[in-house]
Design a protein around this motif. Structure first.
Motif, PDB file in Angstrom:
ATOM      1  N   ALA A  81      98.401   8.786  32.418  1.00 17.83           N
ATOM      2  CA  ALA A  81      98.029   7.499  33.010  1.00 17.83           C
ATOM      3  C   ALA A  81      98.019   7.598  34.532  1.00 17.83           C
ATOM      4  CB  ALA A  81      99.002   6.413  32.548  1.00 17.83           C
ATOM      5  N   ALA A  82      99.044   8.246  35.094  1.00  9.47           N
ATOM      6  CA  ALA A  82      99.131   8.359  36.555  1.00  9.47           C
ATOM      7  C   ALA A  82      97.984   9.185  37.117  1.00  9.47           C
ATOM      8  CB  ALA A  82     100.472   8.979  36.948  1.00  9.47           C
ATOM      9  N   ARG A  83      97.590  10.222  36.373  1.00  7.93           N
ATOM     10  CA  ARG A  83      96.545  11.131  36.864  1.00  7.93           C
ATOM     11  C   ARG A  83      95.161  10.478  36.928  1.00  7.93           C
ATOM     12  NH1 ARG A  83      98.657  15.813  33.390  1.00  7.93           N
ATOM     13  NH2 ARG A  83      99.863  17.126  34.827  1.00  7.93           N
ATOM     14  N   THR A  84      94.967   9.374  36.231  1.00  9.09           N
ATOM     15  CA  THR A  84      93.651   8.739  36.301  1.00  9.09           C
ATOM     16  C   THR A  84      93.347   8.268  37.721  1.00  9.09           C
ATOM     17  OG1 THR A  84      94.514   6.554  35.694  1.00  9.09           O
ATOM     18  CG2 THR A  84      93.747   7.976  33.892  1.00  9.09           C
ATOM     19  N   GLY A  85      94.383   8.139  38.545  1.00 11.05           N
ATOM     20  CA  GLY A  85      94.185   7.726  39.938  1.00 11.05           C
ATOM     21  C   GLY A  85      93.931   8.883  40.885  1.00 11.05           C
ATOM     22  N   ILE A  86      93.895  10.110  40.342  1.00  4.77           N
ATOM     23  CA  ILE A  86      93.720  11.300  41.184  1.00  4.77           C
ATOM     24  C   ILE A  86      92.531  12.106  40.669  1.00  4.77           C
ATOM     25  CG2 ILE A  86      94.798  13.407  42.073  1.00  4.77           C
ATOM     26  CD1 ILE A  86      97.531  12.175  41.445  1.00  4.77           C
ATOM     27  N   GLY A  87      91.526  12.282  41.508  1.00  2.00           N
ATOM     28  CA  GLY A  87      90.395  13.127  41.163  1.00  2.00           C
ATOM     29  C   GLY A  87      90.612  14.529  41.703  1.00  2.00           C
ATOM     30  N   LEU A  88      90.266  15.531  40.907  1.00  2.00           N
ATOM     31  CA  LEU A  88      90.447  16.925  41.331  1.00  2.00           C
ATOM     32  C   LEU A  88      89.158  17.693  41.072  1.00  2.00           C
ATOM     33  CD1 LEU A  88      92.146  19.351  42.277  1.00  2.00           C
ATOM     34  CD2 LEU A  88      93.077  19.534  39.975  1.00  2.00           C
ATOM     35  N   VAL A  89      88.655  18.342  42.124  1.00  2.00           N
ATOM     36  CA  VAL A  89      87.450  19.159  41.992  1.00  2.00           C
ATOM     37  C   VAL A  89      87.823  20.592  42.350  1.00  2.00           C
ATOM     38  CG1 VAL A  89      85.036  19.460  42.652  1.00  2.00           C
ATOM     39  CG2 VAL A  89      86.048  17.167  42.652  1.00  2.00           C
ATOM     40  N   PHE A  90      87.491  21.518  41.450  1.00  2.00           N
ATOM     41  CA  PHE A  90      87.880  22.920  41.594  1.00  2.00           C
ATOM     42  C   PHE A  90      86.755  23.747  42.220  1.00  2.00           C
ATOM     43  CE2 PHE A  90      90.273  21.388  37.899  1.00  2.00           C
ATOM     44  CZ  PHE A  90      91.555  21.843  38.175  1.00  2.00           C
ATOM     45  N   GLN A  91      87.094  24.976  42.553  1.00  2.83           N
ATOM     46  CA  GLN A  91      86.107  25.952  43.014  1.00  2.83           C
ATOM     47  C   GLN A  91      85.052  26.186  41.928  1.00  2.83           C
ATOM     48  OE1 GLN A  91      87.870  29.610  44.398  1.00  2.83           O
ATOM     49  NE2 GLN A  91      86.035  30.796  44.011  1.00  2.83           N
ATOM     50  N   GLN A  92      85.504  26.369  40.697  1.00  2.00           N
ATOM     51  CA  GLN A  92      84.578  26.484  39.564  1.00  2.00           C
ATOM     52  C   GLN A  92      84.276  25.080  39.057  1.00  2.00           C
ATOM     53  OE1 GLN A  92      83.208  29.290  39.024  1.00  2.00           O
ATOM     54  NE2 GLN A  92      84.568  30.453  40.360  1.00  2.00           N
ATOM     55  N   PHE A  93      83.044  24.843  38.656  1.00  3.40           N
ATOM     56  CA  PHE A  93      82.589  23.479  38.411  1.00  3.40           C
ATOM     57  C   PHE A  93      83.182  22.876  37.138  1.00  3.40           C
ATOM     58  CE2 PHE A  93      78.908  26.228  39.805  1.00  3.40           C
ATOM     59  CZ  PHE A  93      79.211  26.133  41.158  1.00  3.40           C
ATOM     60  N   ASN A  94      83.506  23.744  36.154  1.00  2.00           N
ATOM     61  CA  ASN A  94      84.142  23.281  34.913  1.00  2.00           C
ATOM     62  C   ASN A  94      83.339  22.194  34.204  1.00  2.00           C
ATOM     63  OD1 ASN A  94      86.258  25.046  35.330  1.00  2.00           O
ATOM     64  ND2 ASN A  94      87.543  23.546  36.345  1.00  2.00           N
TER      65      ASN A  94
END
Length: 247
Positions: A81-94
């Protein structure tokens, strides 16, 4: 918001991998809303581990991580639930290769946020428009350039309406001519007030867009300050050595 007005706070964070790999050594960091904190440092200095610790993809061995008033390191916390407030974009597009750009974005909107098919589609199209890819909604990842795939990955993260965006060397896998299109999206986000923590080798971006620069070496914050000032006159000898190599 945390009690000190920060959105993110790391308190004396240490991270070991096994018994002998000591990656983060007593990190204290507070990030306030609308800040763009840019993290630089040599390979193996702990930059990506620090970033992944912020949303507990890497769990600290010691210390606390607080996000928006919630202690993520408390075992009672609902991390998903907490992580829905954090966007993470990686080096690989995934991105999922068997799903279109639209499908990649709507998946979490429907499965995590519970939006209807129509609501998810509407929001996904809006985010693709924001990153300049509305016309690629029905394209599959294999039909997109690296820069376009990375912009889809950013749109996917933004569609969750996060309060914080984390970028982990998102341009380092791209051909040089595709880097600008991704950095332009990040610069626009910064201009709109998105709180961001960015690990990058793009020193021009750090200087022009960052509001604070962190130089990390051997798992410690060696120096931090206003980016232009640090580039012009670093206060620590190790920072001077590093910048002399990369500028």
């Amino acid at each position: 918001m945390n009690s000190d007005g920060s959105l993110v706070r790391l308190e004396d964070v240490h991270k070991w991998f096994g018994d002998d790999l000591y990656v983060l050594r007593g990190i204290d960091l507070a990030v306030t809303p609308s800040e763009v904190v840019v993290v630089i440092g040599p390979s193996g200095s702990g930059k990506s581990t620090l970033l992944r610790t912020i949303n507990l993809l890497e769990e600290p061995t010691e210390g606390r991580v607080l996000f928006d008033g919630v202690d993520l390191t408390d075992i009672r916390t609902d991390l998903n639930a907490a992580r829905t407030g954090i966007g993470l974009v990686f080096q690989q597009f995934n991105l999922f290769p068997h799903k279109t750009a639209l499908g990649n974005i709507t998946l979490a909107l429907r499965n995590v946020l519970g939006l209807s098919r129509e609501e998810a589609r509407e929001r996904a199209v809006e985010q693709l428009r924001e990153v300049g890819l509305e016309e690629k909604a029905d394209a599959y990842p294999g039909q997109l350039s690296g820069g376009q795939q990375q912009r889809v990955a950013i749109a996917r993260a933004l569609a969750m309406r996060p309060k914080l965006m984390l970028f982990d060397e998102v341009t380092s896998a791209l051909d040089p001519e595709l880097v600008k299109e991704v950095l332009d999206v990040m610069q626009r986000l910064a201009g709109e007030g998105m709180t961001m923590v960015v690990v990058t080798h793009e020193m021009g971006f750090a200087r022009e867009v960052g509001t604070r620069l962190l130089f990390i070496d051997h798992g410690q914050i060696v120096e931090e300050g206003e980016p232009r000032e640090m580039f012009a006159s670093p206060g620590h000898e190790r920072t001077r050595q590093f910048l002399a190599q990369v500028l």
